[in-house]
Write a protein that holds these residues in place. Structure first.
Motif, PDB file in Angstrom:
ATOM      1  N   LEU A  66       0.794  -1.229   0.000  1.00  0.00           N
ATOM      2  CA  LEU A  66       0.000   0.000   0.000  1.00  0.00           C
ATOM      3  C   LEU A  66       0.829   1.284   0.000  1.00  0.00           C
ATOM      4  CD1 LEU A  66      -2.849  -0.834   2.515  1.00  0.00           C
ATOM      5  CD2 LEU A  66      -3.043  -0.503   0.063  1.00  0.00           C
ATOM      6  N   LEU A  79      -5.925   1.774  -2.105  1.00  0.00           N
ATOM      7  CA  LEU A  79      -5.980   2.203  -0.715  1.00  0.00           C
ATOM      8  C   LEU A  79      -7.397   2.095  -0.162  1.00  0.00           C
ATOM      9  CD1 LEU A  79      -4.608   3.431   1.759  1.00  0.00           C
ATOM     10  CD2 LEU A  79      -4.998   5.685   0.764  1.00  0.00           C
ATOM     11  N   ALA A  82      -8.289  -1.564   0.323  1.00  0.00           N
ATOM     12  CA  ALA A  82      -7.612  -2.138   1.485  1.00  0.00           C
ATOM     13  C   ALA A  82      -8.254  -1.673   2.784  1.00  0.00           C
ATOM     14  CB  ALA A  82      -6.130  -1.776   1.460  1.00  0.00           C
TER      15      ALA A  82
END
Length: 136
Positions: A66, A79, A82
């Motif tokens: 990330l 992002l 996640a």
């Protein structure tokens, strides 16, 4: 800045900073001619992100995927995905913990419901029998 100053600013040990660098998580480092590490101000931000990410439950492997080498290169969709995935993981864990808590409260109630004239061993057998019949 040198590693000692970065360690002081972030509250991390210099060895932890070197570890993050060694595993490729902290890429914002340059080597001077004398071999000393030199960190830009953005390294402090990157380390704070790494620490906060770990506190939020992200593994170092997840963070490695990330956190970009250059903080200007964030992959917005990755992002968001996640973060949403981690929130879903936390929700599932909370449900599992709530279920476990309810089970333990039930066992505790059964143990505490021991009749005064019953021996502890007999109460244990009673509770185990109660638990066994509930699982079937």
């Amino acid at each position: 800045m040198k590693i000692g100053e970065l360690a002081k600013r972030t509250g991390l040990a210099a060895s932890k900073i070197r570890f993050y660098e060694d595993i490729g998580l902290l890429k914002l480092v340059q080597r001077k001619a004398n071999g000393y590490r030199s960190y830009p101000p953005e390294a402090e931000l990157a380390l704070n992100l790494i620490v906060k990410g770990q506190q939020a439950g992200f593994s170092l492997d997840e963070l490695q995927k990330l956190v970009p080498a250059n903080l200007d290169d964030w992959r917005h969709d990755a992002l968001l995905s996640a973060l949403k995935g981690k929130i879903a993981d936390i929700d599932a864990l909370q449900q599992k913990l709530a279920h476990s808590k309810q089970q333990l409260l039930g066992v505790l109630a059964e143990i505490e419901a021991k009749p005064d004239d019953m021996a502890c061993a007999d109460n244990a057998r009673r509770v185990i029998a109660q638990i066994s019949t509930e699982k079937k």
